[in-house]
Design a protein around this motif. Structure first.
Motif, PDB file in Angstrom:
ATOM      1  N   ASP A   1      -6.418  -1.635  -1.273  1.00  0.00           N
ATOM      2  CA  ASP A   1      -5.549  -0.169  -1.068  1.00  0.00           C
ATOM      3  C   ASP A   1      -3.949  -1.734  -1.548  1.00  0.00           C
ATOM      4  O   ASP A   1      -2.957  -0.314  -1.954  1.00  0.00           O
ATOM      5  CB  ASP A   1      -5.076  -0.290   0.016  1.00  0.00           C
TER       6      ASP A   1
ATOM      7  N   GLN B   1      -0.613  -9.740   6.646  1.00  0.00           N
ATOM      8  CA  GLN B   1       0.159  -8.317   6.487  1.00  0.00           C
ATOM      9  C   GLN B   1       1.417  -8.636   6.731  1.00  0.00           C
ATOM     10  O   GLN B   1       1.654  -8.768   8.146  1.00  0.00           O
ATOM     11  CB  GLN B   1      -1.316  -7.208   6.490  1.00  0.00           C
TER      12      GLN B   1
ATOM     13  N   TYR C   1     -13.526  -0.946   7.201  1.00  0.00           N
ATOM     14  CA  TYR C   1     -12.709  -0.523   6.813  1.00  0.00           C
ATOM     15  C   TYR C   1     -13.295   0.395   5.493  1.00  0.00           C
ATOM     16  O   TYR C   1     -12.547   1.486   5.619  1.00  0.00           O
ATOM     17  CB  TYR C   1     -11.593  -0.747   6.384  1.00  0.00           C
TER      18      TYR C   1
ATOM     19  N   ASP D   1       0.405  -1.228   0.079  1.00  0.00           N
ATOM     20  CA  ASP D   1       0.138  -0.218  -0.207  1.00  0.00           C
ATOM     21  C   ASP D   1       1.044   1.462   0.220  1.00  0.00           C
ATOM     22  O   ASP D   1       2.364   1.103   0.243  1.00  0.00           O
ATOM     23  CB  ASP D   1      -1.642  -0.134   1.264  1.00  0.00           C
TER      24      ASP D   1
ATOM     25  N   VAL E   1     -12.546   4.707   5.189  1.00  0.00           N
ATOM     26  CA  VAL E   1     -12.868   6.045   4.328  1.00  0.00           C
ATOM     27  C   VAL E   1     -13.379   6.769   3.897  1.00  0.00           C
ATOM     28  O   VAL E   1     -13.361   7.506   3.430  1.00  0.00           O
ATOM     29  CB  VAL E   1     -11.861   4.602   2.991  1.00  0.00           C
TER      30      VAL E   1
ATOM     31  N   SER F   1      -9.509  -4.008  10.277  1.00  0.00           N
ATOM     32  CA  SER F   1      -9.513  -4.259   8.290  1.00  0.00           C
ATOM     33  C   SER F   1      -8.438  -5.234   7.668  1.00  0.00           C
ATOM     34  O   SER F   1      -8.382  -5.757   6.988  1.00  0.00           O
ATOM     35  CB  SER F   1     -10.248  -3.847   8.149  1.00  0.00           C
ATOM     36  N   ALA F   2      -6.815  -5.164   8.290  1.00  0.00           N
ATOM     37  CA  ALA F   2      -6.048  -5.526   7.700  1.00  0.00           C
ATOM     38  C   ALA F   2      -5.432  -7.668   8.112  1.00  0.00           C
ATOM     39  O   ALA F   2      -6.456  -8.091   8.657  1.00  0.00           O
ATOM     40  CB  ALA F   2      -4.280  -5.166   8.503  1.00  0.00           C
TER      41      ALA F   2
ATOM     42  N   THR G   1     -11.648  -5.466   4.691  1.00  0.00           N
ATOM     43  CA  THR G   1     -10.403  -5.831   4.195  1.00  0.00           C
ATOM     44  C   THR G   1      -9.518  -4.600   3.804  1.00  0.00           C
ATOM     45  O   THR G   1     -10.039  -3.282   3.044  1.00  0.00           O
ATOM     46  CB  THR G   1     -10.728  -6.941   3.116  1.00  0.00           C
ATOM     47  N   THR G   2      -8.827  -4.164   4.204  1.00  0.00           N
ATOM     48  CA  THR G   2      -8.161  -3.410   3.276  1.00  0.00           C
ATOM     49  C   THR G   2      -7.697  -3.669   2.297  1.00  0.00           C
ATOM     50  O   THR G   2      -6.280  -3.061   1.713  1.00  0.00           O
ATOM     51  CB  THR G   2      -6.603  -3.126   4.538  1.00  0.00           C
TER      52      THR G   2
END
Length: 293
Positions: free
Chosen positions: A270, A137, A173, A103, A177, A132-133, A266-267
């Protein structure tokens, strides 16, 4: 037991396995990490001129300081040069760039006993996986200027495999945003946005604090419980961080054990492939989006 590896020649696959088990990796500055730090310094020193960025908090009012950050941070984050240098860093550190997605790099500023909200928020104990990662990650972090034990992060190893009662159940998430991130510049004297936090007392000691020179890289799992150390150094800490996942890990649901994260969304949308900045496949992202917004 938490092991800290310094300048390890370990393969990317083995390194990820050990990171998912709670170990930490530290690397000396690389050519691209130093170029990224130099780029961040150039932008920060221009934005805060005539003040040296770590000392600027002593010369500006709160609203003035936040306004500088409101212009500086998105410019750094969205600049093509920032992404280009992250791609080079991943290659420097032996990542499989065909499989690695990252990201955008973020420029962080943690003031010293001055501001603590919005663009200067100093996070309490948390895991990135509460936000929400994905459990696969990995986080890359480096200081822009010199740091010390009074203004870095503290890791809490006993909690890596032990859950903490927390409010991640309330976090999605996509909603963040849409509503939370955009309000950051309006948070000056007090943080009013609701974010995941521990709902029980955290034993802060023993902890691990890693000090690297500017451009030195700290690599850790997004499941690590860590805290922004209250900055009593008298100077603002500037740092850069970004996240990355390996596509095979995402597809195979490989990663750290989920001991307490209960967020939704979820991220993964990105993340961009290191070779060509292409996103992950939409169906793969959707498979992680537990509650689409």
């Amino acid at each position: 037991m938490t092991v800290v590896y310094f300048d390890s020649p370990m393969s990317d696959d083995e390194r990820r396995r050990r990171l998912f088990g709670g170990d930490l990796f530290v690397y000396s500055p690389t050519p691209h990490s130093m170029a990224l730090v130099a780029f961040a310094r150039e932008m920060a020193e221009s934005a805060f001129a005539p003040h040296f960025p770590p000392d600027a908090q002593h010369h500006l009012s709160g609203p003035e300081y936040v306004q500088v950050l409101a212009d500086l941070k998105p410019t750094f984050i969205n600049h093509p040069r920032s992404k280009e240098l992250v791609r080079g860093m991943l290659a420097d550190l032996g990542a499989d760039v065909e499989q690695t997605y990252f990201d955008v790099p973020r420029l962080r500023s943690m003031t010293s006993e001055y501001l603590n909200a919005g663009l200067t928020l100093q996070f309490e104990s948390h895991r990135d996986t509460w936000f929400s990662a994905p459990m696969s990650q990995l986080n890359f972090w480096m200081p822009v200027y010199d740091v010390e034990e009074a203004n870095v992060m503290a890791f809490h190893p006993p909690y890596f495999s032990n859950g903490v009662r927390n409010s991640s159940r309330d976090y999605n998430y996509a909603q963040w945003v849409a509503h939370g991130r955009t309000a950051a510049a309006q948070q000056i004297d007090m943080e009013t946005r609701k974010q995941p936090e521990a709902e029980e007392q955290i034993a802060r000691e023993p902890d691990i604090r890693v000090i690297t020179p500017p451009g030195g890289v700290l690599l850790f799992s997004g499941a690590q419980l860590h805290t922004t150390v209250p900055n009593t150094s008298g100077r603002t800490r500037f740092s850069i961080d970004f996240r990355a996942v390996n596509r095979r890990d995402v597809e195979q649901r490989v990663g750290a054990e989920n001991v307490d994260s209960d967020c939704t969304g979820t991220t993964l949308g990105d993340f961009l492939r290191a070779t060509d900045l292409e996103p992950l496949p939409a169906d793969l992202i959707e498979s992680y989006d537990t509650v689409p917004a």
